[in-house]
Design an enzyme around this catalytic site. Sequence first.
Site, mmCIF file in Angstrom:
data_model
loop_
_atom_site.group_PDB
_atom_site.id
_atom_site.type_symbol
_atom_site.label_atom_id
_atom_site.label_comp_id
_atom_site.label_asym_id
_atom_site.label_seq_id
_atom_site.Cartn_x
_atom_site.Cartn_y
_atom_site.Cartn_z
ATOM 1 N N THR A 190 0.851 -1.189 0.000
ATOM 2 C CA THR A 190 0.000 0.000 0.000
ATOM 3 C C THR A 190 0.885 1.237 0.000
ATOM 4 O O THR A 190 2.088 1.168 0.253
ATOM 5 C CB THR A 190 -0.919 0.013 1.233
ATOM 6 O OG1 THR A 190 -0.104 0.079 2.417
ATOM 7 C CG2 THR A 190 -1.773 -1.239 1.282
ATOM 8 N N GLU A 335 -5.253 -3.560 -2.225
ATOM 9 C CA GLU A 335 -5.614 -4.862 -1.681
ATOM 10 C C GLU A 335 -6.541 -5.657 -2.592
ATOM 11 O O GLU A 335 -6.674 -6.878 -2.436
ATOM 12 C CB GLU A 335 -6.302 -4.693 -0.320
ATOM 13 C CG GLU A 335 -5.426 -4.116 0.767
ATOM 14 C CD GLU A 335 -5.452 -2.608 0.850
ATOM 15 O OE1 GLU A 335 -5.234 -2.067 1.940
ATOM 16 O OE2 GLU A 335 -5.688 -1.941 -0.190
ATOM 17 N N LYS A 445 -16.583 14.897 10.892
ATOM 18 C CA LYS A 445 -17.593 14.581 11.907
ATOM 19 C C LYS A 445 -17.872 15.832 12.723
ATOM 20 O O LYS A 445 -17.110 16.178 13.632
ATOM 21 C CB LYS A 445 -17.101 13.428 12.785
ATOM 22 C CG LYS A 445 -16.760 12.171 11.986
ATOM 23 C CD LYS A 445 -16.126 11.112 12.863
ATOM 24 C CE LYS A 445 -15.678 9.926 12.024
ATOM 25 N NZ LYS A 445 -14.536 10.258 11.140
ATOM 26 N N TRP A 450 -22.204 13.704 9.876
ATOM 27 C CA TRP A 450 -21.126 13.543 8.911
ATOM 28 C C TRP A 450 -21.260 14.554 7.781
ATOM 29 O O TRP A 450 -22.357 14.791 7.245
ATOM 30 C CB TRP A 450 -21.150 12.136 8.315
ATOM 31 C CG TRP A 450 -20.653 11.087 9.264
ATOM 32 C CD1 TRP A 450 -20.233 11.269 10.551
ATOM 33 C CD2 TRP A 450 -20.520 9.694 8.988
ATOM 34 N NE1 TRP A 450 -19.841 10.078 11.096
ATOM 35 C CE2 TRP A 450 -20.016 9.078 10.158
ATOM 36 C CE3 TRP A 450 -20.776 8.895 7.878
ATOM 37 C CZ2 TRP A 450 -19.751 7.727 10.248
ATOM 38 C CZ3 TRP A 450 -20.514 7.543 7.959
ATOM 39 C CH2 TRP A 450 -20.010 6.963 9.134
#
Length: 552
Positions: A190, A335, A445, A450
Site C-alpha cells: 500500500t 488490496e 464529523k 457527517w
Amino acid sequence: MSYYDYQLTIDKILNYIMSSYPNREIVYWPYNGRRTMLTNTQFNHRVRQVASLLLELGAKRGEAGRPGTRVAVLDWNSLRYGELYYAVPSIGATLFTVNVRLAPQEIIYTMNVAKPELLFINIDDFSPLLKPIMGNVNSIKYVIYMSDENKVPDDHVDVKMLNYYDETAKQGEASFPELDERTPATMLFTSGTTGLPKGGIHTHRGLVLHSLATIGAVVQPPIELKNLDTAMPLVPMYHVHAWGMPYSLPLAGVKIVYPGKFEWGHMLRLIAEEKVTFTAGVPTILYALLSHPDSPKYDLRGVKMIIGGAALPKGLLDAAVARGMTVISGYGLTETAPILTISHLRPEHASLDGESRKEVEIRTGLPVPLVDLRVVDQYDNDVPPDGKTIGEIAVRSPWIFKEYMGDEEKTRNAWRNGWFHTGDAAVRLPDGYVKIVDRMKDVVKSGGEWISSLRLEDLISTHPSVAAVAVIGVPHDKWGERPVALVTPKKGQQLREEDIIRHLERYVSEGAIPKWWLPDKVIIVDELPLTSTGKVDKKSLRDRYGNVLKQK
C-alpha cells in the site's frame, strides 16, 4: 481417460494473445527516447528470453500459498516492465513492483519485508537509489540494470551486475512449468498514507479472473473497448499492476503504448501520433493533460478515460467533456488488485441528456463481474439504498489480499465476518449504483453528523477559477470537527475565500447541501501535496492546518 486440471495462470493470457492477436502492436516510446514496436509474437519471444535469464540466475518457483523467488523492479511504464509482468510469474517467481514514489527509507523498508533476490533497476532515473538499497537490503544476489540511454551504473556494489538487454539477448526461449493457480504471482505494498506501507500477495488465479472481469466491464457503454482501440496506461506500472492493464488490455486485442516516464507534453504527443483512444489514471493525470500549455494544440475528441484512485470532480469532468473526451469513474484498492466497480451505463441510460448522463458517470459505479459489494453500518448491517445513509464498503471477490504480511491486527480489522472492509464511506443508490462520499478517515464529523469532504470538493471544483481542491476535517472546540477547504486557482486566475463561499451558497440555496456544511475557512494555496500514487495527501494537510480553527 486422463483428466487435465486447468490452472488459471498468467502464461495462459500470453497463450491467448499469441493465438488470437499475434500481430497486434506494443509500442514503447519514452520521452527523449526512440520508438520501439513489437508484435505480440515478438513480445512472447522476449518474455521467454527474460524468463530464461531469470532461471539462469537461480529463480525458483513457488507453490500454493508460498511465494517463489522475489524479483524487485524499479522502472517507469516500459516495454521491459511489461516483459517482466509476464516472465516473472510464468516461471513461478513473484514480481515485486517497487513504488518508486515512496521515500527512500520506505522503499528500503518494503524491500526488507519483501526480501527480493533479484533487482531490476532503471539506472537512467533511479541510479541514486542503488547504493542505499544495496547497503541496506541484504537479500539481493544480482542487480540487472536497464537503460534507454546506454548508461552503466556509476556505483560499485558487492553483487554481480548485469545489463538487461545484453543478457536477455543471449537467451533462448524458456518453457513455462505447470503451476498451481494459487501460487503468488505478485507482491504489492500500500502507499503508506496512514503509516508504513503494508504488503500482500496476489495469486495467478486472482489476477486472471480480475483481468477477465475487467474486460467484461469495460466493453460496456460508454467505454466500449474494442480490438480496434489503442490504449496507453497512465497508471504507473509500480502501482497496483497499472490497474491490471498489462494483463487485461491484451485480452481485448488492443494496441498498447507504454510511454516511459510521465511527461505531459510527451503524453499529449503520443495520444496524437499513436492515435490513442483509451487510457486510465487518477484525476491529477487528467488535469495535467487538460491544463498543459501544449494541450490546446491537440484534439482529444474520442479519447475514453477511466478515473480512479480518487473521486472524479464534476468540474474536471466538465472540462474533459468540453474537449470531446468520455470520462467515467472506477474504484478499487491495492488490496483488491484493484478494480471493484466501474460506472458503466445501463441500456436505460442511453437516452439521458448530457448533465443527467454525467451524474451517472461520476458515480463510483456498479460492481464488476465476480465482485460482491455491500455498504454496511458499524454492526455490519446493510444500509438502506436511499442515497443518503452513509456506511462502509465491504466486498468479496477472488482477487483480494488474504492477509497483510506481518500484520495480524490489520488483517483481522479488514476481514470481519467474512467481508473485506475497505475503509471507504459510501451510499447505496436506489438503482443499485454505489457512490463513495469519503474515506472513513476523511469524513468530517461535525456535532455528531457527517459531512462529505468529497461532495464539497466536487461542488467547489465547478467554480471556473478552481484548478484543484481538498477539504479536510479540522479540530474544533465546540463541534469536534469542521470542514476547511484548501483551494488552488487555475494559472493566471485570482481567487479569494469569499469567492468560494459565495459559490457554495448557491448550492445551499438550491438545496444541494445544508448551510452547516459550508467550510469554516477557505485557504488559497499554490499547490496541494500529493501521495506517491498521485492522490492529494490529506494526512499532510491535516498535519499542517490542524490548528487553524483553534480558539485563541
